[in-house]
Each structure stands twice: as structure tokens, then as C-alpha cells.
Motif scaffolding. Structure first.
Motif, PDB file in Angstrom:
ATOM      1  N   TRP A  56      -5.007   1.803   7.442  1.00 27.29           N
ATOM      2  CA  TRP A  56      -4.467   1.155   6.245  1.00 27.29           C
ATOM      3  C   TRP A  56      -5.482   1.033   5.106  1.00 27.29           C
ATOM      4  O   TRP A  56      -5.392   0.152   4.270  1.00 27.29           O
ATOM      5  N   LEU A  58      -1.504   6.251   5.746  1.00 30.97           N
ATOM      6  CA  LEU A  58      -2.093   4.904   5.818  1.00 30.97           C
ATOM      7  C   LEU A  58      -2.247   4.458   7.272  1.00 30.97           C
ATOM      8  O   LEU A  58      -3.292   3.908   7.660  1.00 30.97           O
ATOM      9  N   LEU A  69      -6.490   2.301   1.767  1.00 27.33           N
ATOM     10  CA  LEU A  69      -5.849   3.039   0.675  1.00 27.33           C
ATOM     11  C   LEU A  69      -6.750   4.196   0.222  1.00 27.33           C
ATOM     12  O   LEU A  69      -6.285   5.303  -0.033  1.00 27.33           O
ATOM     13  N   LYS A 123       0.833  -1.211   0.000  1.00 23.66           N
ATOM     14  CA  LYS A 123       0.000   0.000   0.000  1.00 23.66           C
ATOM     15  C   LYS A 123       0.867   1.260   0.000  1.00 23.66           C
ATOM     16  O   LYS A 123       0.544   2.243  -0.665  1.00 23.66           O
TER      17      LYS A 123
END
Length: 199
Positions: free
Chosen positions: A188, A183, A190, A165
Motif C-alpha cells: 500500500w 497497491l 503509493l 489510495k
């Protein structure tokens, strides 16, 4: 620097270097420019924590008024921890503020910081985003802290899906740390991180 501060810190510096407990705890301290007003510390991440295997560097400034006032300490190595700023490395620890006592030493400070890494105080945070994640999403917190330890503190454990990511955001033109911070703060996601960065 005042003579009392210099003689005291010289004595404590020797104590830390000779201490078996400090050596066992994988803690080091050294002078910066042979000057006792600034030291560099290194703490190994405690076992059974997301910081395990990482090496965290500290900036330690000794004030003129030492030992009546605490040293000013911050993390130079980036770390994901509720009581340490993920941006500046500032530390929220009572003995570095109002609970300092002149009887405390450099050794006390270093061991207390390592203990803080093992037992965060999320109700008295330095970094509210990290503290919220620590309390509400403990698994996400552990993975994020492990990822930061791997990237910034030479930790042994990688989190490949997080790396992917970060790469995607880097490919969009964002600097690596900016991408990682966004992130980390957006669980986290995206999509959320991209919105935040472009917002």
C-alpha cells in the motif's frame, strides 16, 4: 459426459443441496445451463477471517473422468489469499490435485475450500506475493484481504485509507483493479505502486 460422471455428480449435487452442514456453512451450489459438467458454487467467508461477510463465487467444471479425477475449481470472485491466485482465481489445494480420491465428493471440495479460507497454507502458495505478505506482514495482509473482500465479495468492512489510495491512482488514469493490485503488492505504498505501474 460419461454416464458414471453424470450419475455421480447428480447424486452429489442433491446431497449438497439437502445438506444441513452445507446450509449452516453458508455454501450454495447451482447448475450452469442445466448441465452437470459445469456448476457454480458460492462460499461465504468464514467468521473471524478477513473474508467474513463476503460471498465468493466459484466456477466448478466436472471432467469426463469424474470421480477418478478431481473437479476443476477456481474462484471467479477476486480474493487476496496465499493459496488462491489474485489474478486468475486458480487454487492450490492438494485434494484438487494429487491428493484427490474417488471417494471424495463435491461436498468435501466445498467444505475444504471454506476451511482453506480460514487456515491458509503460506508454505505451499499459489500466489507468492500474497504468501510473503501473509508471513512477514500479517496485519497488512489482514487489512488487504479485508479490503478485497469489501470491494469484490460485498464484504461489510471497508478500509477507507486503502480506498483513497486506489482513487489517487485511478485519477492518474489507471483502471481500478490494476491500481488495487499494484497497491496490494507494494504494501500500500503509493510511491512504490506508482513506480511499478509506470515502470
Amino acid at each position: 459426459m460419461a454416464n458414471i460422471a453424470i450419475s455421480r455428480i447428480k447424486r452429489e449435487f442433491k446431497e449438497v443441496i439437502k445438506s444441513e452442514e452445507i446450509a449452516k456453512s453458508m455454501i450454495k451450489v447451482e447448475l450452469v445451463n442445466d448441465n452437470y459438467s459445469q456448476l457454480r458454487g458460492e462460499i461465504s467467508g468464514p467468521p473471524d477471517t478477513p473474508y467474513e461477510g463476503g460471498h465468493f463465487v466459484l466456477d466448478i467444471k466436472i471432467p469426463e473422468t469424474y470421480p477418478f479425477n478431481p473437479p476443476k475449481v477456481r474462484f471467479l470472485t477476486r480474493i487476496w489469499h496465499p493459496n488462491i491466485s489474485s489474478v486468475t482465481g486458480a487454487i492450490c489445494l492438494d485434494i484438487l490435485k494429487d491428493q484427490w480420491a474417488a471417494a471424495m465428493t463435491l461436498r468435501t471440495v466445498l467444505l475444504s475450500l471454506q476451511a482453506l479460507m480460514a487456515a491458509a497454507e503460506p508454505d505451499d502458495p499459489q500466489d507468492a506475493v500474497v504468501a510473503r505478505q501473509y508471513k512477514e506482514r500479517p496485519d497488512m495482509f489482514r487489512n488487504t484481504a479485508t479490503h478485497w473482500t469489501n470491494k469484490y465479495a460485498s464484504g461489510p468492512k471497508a478500509v477507507p485509507e486503502f480506498d483513497e489510495k486506489v482513487c489517487k491512482l485511478r485519477d492518474m488514469g489507471f483502471e481500478e483493479h490494476t491500481a488495487r493490485s499494484a497497491l496490494s503488492s507494494c504494501e500500500w505504498s503509493l510511491e512504490k505502486a506508482t513506480e511499478t505501474l509506470f515502470g
